[in-house]
Design a protein around this motif. Structure first.
Motif, short mmCIF file in Angstrom:
data_model
loop_
_atom_site.label_atom_id
_atom_site.label_comp_id
_atom_site.label_asym_id
_atom_site.label_seq_id
_atom_site.Cartn_x
_atom_site.Cartn_y
_atom_site.Cartn_z
N LEU A 131 0.86 -1.18 0.00
CA LEU A 131 0.00 0.00 0.00
C LEU A 131 0.90 1.23 0.00
O LEU A 131 1.77 1.35 0.87
N ALA A 132 0.71 2.13 -0.96
CA ALA A 132 1.59 3.29 -1.09
C ALA A 132 0.86 4.58 -0.74
O ALA A 132 0.28 5.24 -1.62
N PRO A 133 0.89 4.99 0.54
CA PRO A 133 0.34 6.30 0.91
C PRO A 133 1.30 7.40 0.47
O PRO A 133 2.52 7.28 0.61
N TYR A 134 0.75 8.48 -0.08
CA TYR A 134 1.56 9.58 -0.60
C TYR A 134 1.78 10.60 0.52
O TYR A 134 0.99 11.53 0.69
N TYR A 135 2.86 10.45 1.23
CA TYR A 135 3.07 11.14 2.50
C TYR A 135 2.99 12.67 2.38
O TYR A 135 2.15 13.31 3.01
N ASN A 136 3.87 13.26 1.59
CA ASN A 136 3.90 14.72 1.50
C ASN A 136 2.62 15.27 0.88
O ASN A 136 2.11 16.32 1.30
N ARG A 137 2.09 14.57 -0.10
CA ARG A 137 0.85 15.03 -0.73
C ARG A 137 -0.31 14.99 0.26
O ARG A 137 -1.21 15.84 0.22
N MET A 138 -0.29 14.01 1.16
CA MET A 138 -1.31 13.93 2.19
C MET A 138 -1.21 15.14 3.12
O MET A 138 -2.22 15.77 3.47
N SER A 163 0.15 -7.91 3.77
CA SER A 163 0.33 -6.64 3.08
C SER A 163 1.31 -5.75 3.85
O SER A 163 1.41 -5.84 5.08
N LYS A 164 2.03 -4.91 3.11
CA LYS A 164 2.98 -3.99 3.72
C LYS A 164 2.70 -2.56 3.27
O LYS A 164 2.19 -2.34 2.17
N ILE A 165 3.05 -1.62 4.13
CA ILE A 165 2.93 -0.21 3.78
C ILE A 165 4.22 0.24 3.13
O ILE A 165 5.30 0.14 3.72
N LEU A 166 4.11 0.72 1.90
CA LEU A 166 5.25 1.25 1.14
C LEU A 166 5.04 2.75 0.99
O LEU A 166 4.47 3.23 0.01
N ALA A 167 5.46 3.50 2.00
CA ALA A 167 5.23 4.94 1.99
C ALA A 167 6.02 5.61 0.86
O ALA A 167 7.16 5.24 0.58
N ALA A 168 5.39 6.62 0.24
CA ALA A 168 5.98 7.27 -0.93
C ALA A 168 5.72 8.77 -0.87
O ALA A 168 5.06 9.27 0.06
N SER A 169 6.24 9.50 -1.85
CA SER A 169 6.02 10.94 -1.99
C SER A 169 6.54 11.71 -0.78
O SER A 169 5.77 12.24 0.02
N PHE A 170 7.86 11.79 -0.68
CA PHE A 170 8.49 12.50 0.43
C PHE A 170 9.13 13.79 -0.05
O PHE A 170 9.73 13.85 -1.13
N HIS A 171 9.04 14.81 0.81
CA HIS A 171 9.66 16.09 0.50
C HIS A 171 11.02 16.24 1.18
O HIS A 171 11.88 16.98 0.70
N ASN A 172 11.21 15.54 2.29
CA ASN A 172 12.48 15.63 3.02
C ASN A 172 12.72 14.36 3.83
O ASN A 172 11.85 13.50 3.94
N VAL A 173 13.91 14.28 4.41
CA VAL A 173 14.32 13.09 5.16
C VAL A 173 13.47 12.89 6.40
O VAL A 173 13.15 11.76 6.78
N ASP A 174 13.10 13.98 7.06
CA ASP A 174 12.30 13.86 8.29
C ASP A 174 10.98 13.16 8.02
O ASP A 174 10.50 12.37 8.84
N GLN A 175 10.37 13.43 6.87
CA GLN A 175 9.12 12.74 6.54
C GLN A 175 9.34 11.24 6.37
O GLN A 175 8.49 10.43 6.78
N VAL A 176 10.47 10.86 5.80
CA VAL A 176 10.80 9.43 5.67
C VAL A 176 10.91 8.81 7.04
O VAL A 176 10.34 7.73 7.31
N ASN A 177 11.62 9.47 7.94
CA ASN A 177 11.78 8.96 9.30
C ASN A 177 10.45 8.84 10.02
O ASN A 177 10.19 7.85 10.72
N GLN A 178 9.59 9.83 9.84
CA GLN A 178 8.27 9.81 10.48
C GLN A 178 7.43 8.64 9.98
O GLN A 178 6.74 7.98 10.76
N ILE A 180 8.50 5.78 8.82
CA ILE A 180 9.04 4.54 9.36
C ILE A 180 8.66 4.39 10.84
O ILE A 180 8.25 3.32 11.28
N ARG A 181 8.79 5.48 11.58
CA ARG A 181 8.42 5.44 13.00
C ARG A 181 6.94 5.11 13.18
O ARG A 181 6.54 4.47 14.16
N SER A 182 6.13 5.53 12.23
CA SER A 182 4.68 5.31 12.33
C SER A 182 4.28 3.89 11.97
O SER A 182 3.13 3.50 12.19
N GLY A 183 5.21 3.13 11.39
CA GLY A 183 4.91 1.73 11.11
C GLY A 183 5.04 1.29 9.67
O GLY A 183 4.74 0.14 9.35
#
Length: 225
Positions: A131-138, A163-178, A180-183
């Motif tokens: 599942l690919a949630p669009y992090y920064n766009r969200m 199923s796995k969460i494949l987070a996508a659409s990042f604007h910066n490194v902190d969003q990537v870290n967030q 991952i921390r969120s699951g």
């Protein structure tokens, strides 16, 4: 945690494949346009697979809007690249119908363009592999991306889903870290964000200081002492 690159740039994929532990590469039409891909598209994807090796993931998106168009796109992708490719399908009604059909055929599916928790649950229900949630766009839509990822991750764990969460659409490194921390079990990150992560001035300064202090003690490299 799986780390994927969100690019189809062969030179960059080769470079980061040598330096990082990559789980694979994701792509979509916008990335193809950004990277200026022309000519034989599937030959380009085959070159990516040669760089990564057979044990790494390749995610390729359908371009059709209707169920019939998406189904036809998926068939072409599988014919050209094999059954182990992950077919990216947008998470709308036509897309969910397509995901159901593809999973019945034993194919691998990545549900994309996820902005809401409800979309994510529907993708889980049809058996999407990723599942690919669009992090920064969200975030730009005023949606709490971290909380949604956390809620969906809890649902996956509670029901014992694969199923796995494949987070996508990042604007910066902190969003990537967030994310991952969120699951999020996996992230796909664009080249600009990856480059920024390792070009932090403090990192370069620390390395330079190590070198300077060493040279004050010894005239030779460690390997030649």
């Amino acid at each position: 945690m799986e780390f994927l690159l969100d690019t189809v740039n062969l030179e960059k994929i080769s470079y980061y494949n040598e330096h990082l532990s990559l789980a694979g590469v994701t792509s979509n039409p916008s990335i193809l346009k950004k990277d200026g891909i022309k000519g034989d598209l599937f030959e380009h994807f085959r070159k990516i697979r040669m760089i990564l090796g057979s044990d790494r993931q390749l995610h390729v998106q359908v371009t059709g809007c209707s169920f019939d168009e998406m189904e036809a796109d998926a068939k072409r992708i599988v014919t050209e690249l094999g059954n182990d490719v992950y077919i990216k399908v947008p998470t709308n009604l036509a897309g969910l119908k397509t995901m159901k059909s593809l999973k019945k055929q034993g194919l691998r599916v990545t549900a994309t363009a996820i902005y809401t928790e409800f979309q994510a649950y529907q993708a889980l229900n049809v058996g999407a592999d990723y599942l690919a949630p669009y992090y920064n766009r969200m975030l730009n839509q005023g949606i709490d991306a971290a909380q949604i990822i956390e809620n969906v991750a809890k649902r996956i764990g509670k029901e014992g889903l694969e199923s796995k969460i494949l987070a996508a659409s990042f604007h910066n490194v902190d969003q990537v870290n967030q994310a991952i921390r969120s699951g999020a079990q996996a992230v796909t990150v664009g080249l600009t964000v990856v480059e920024d992560a390792f070009e932090m001035p403090a990192i370069s300064k620390a390395i330079a200081d190590f070198k300077t202090d060493w040279e004050k003690l010894y005239s030779k490299d460690l390997a030649n002492l």
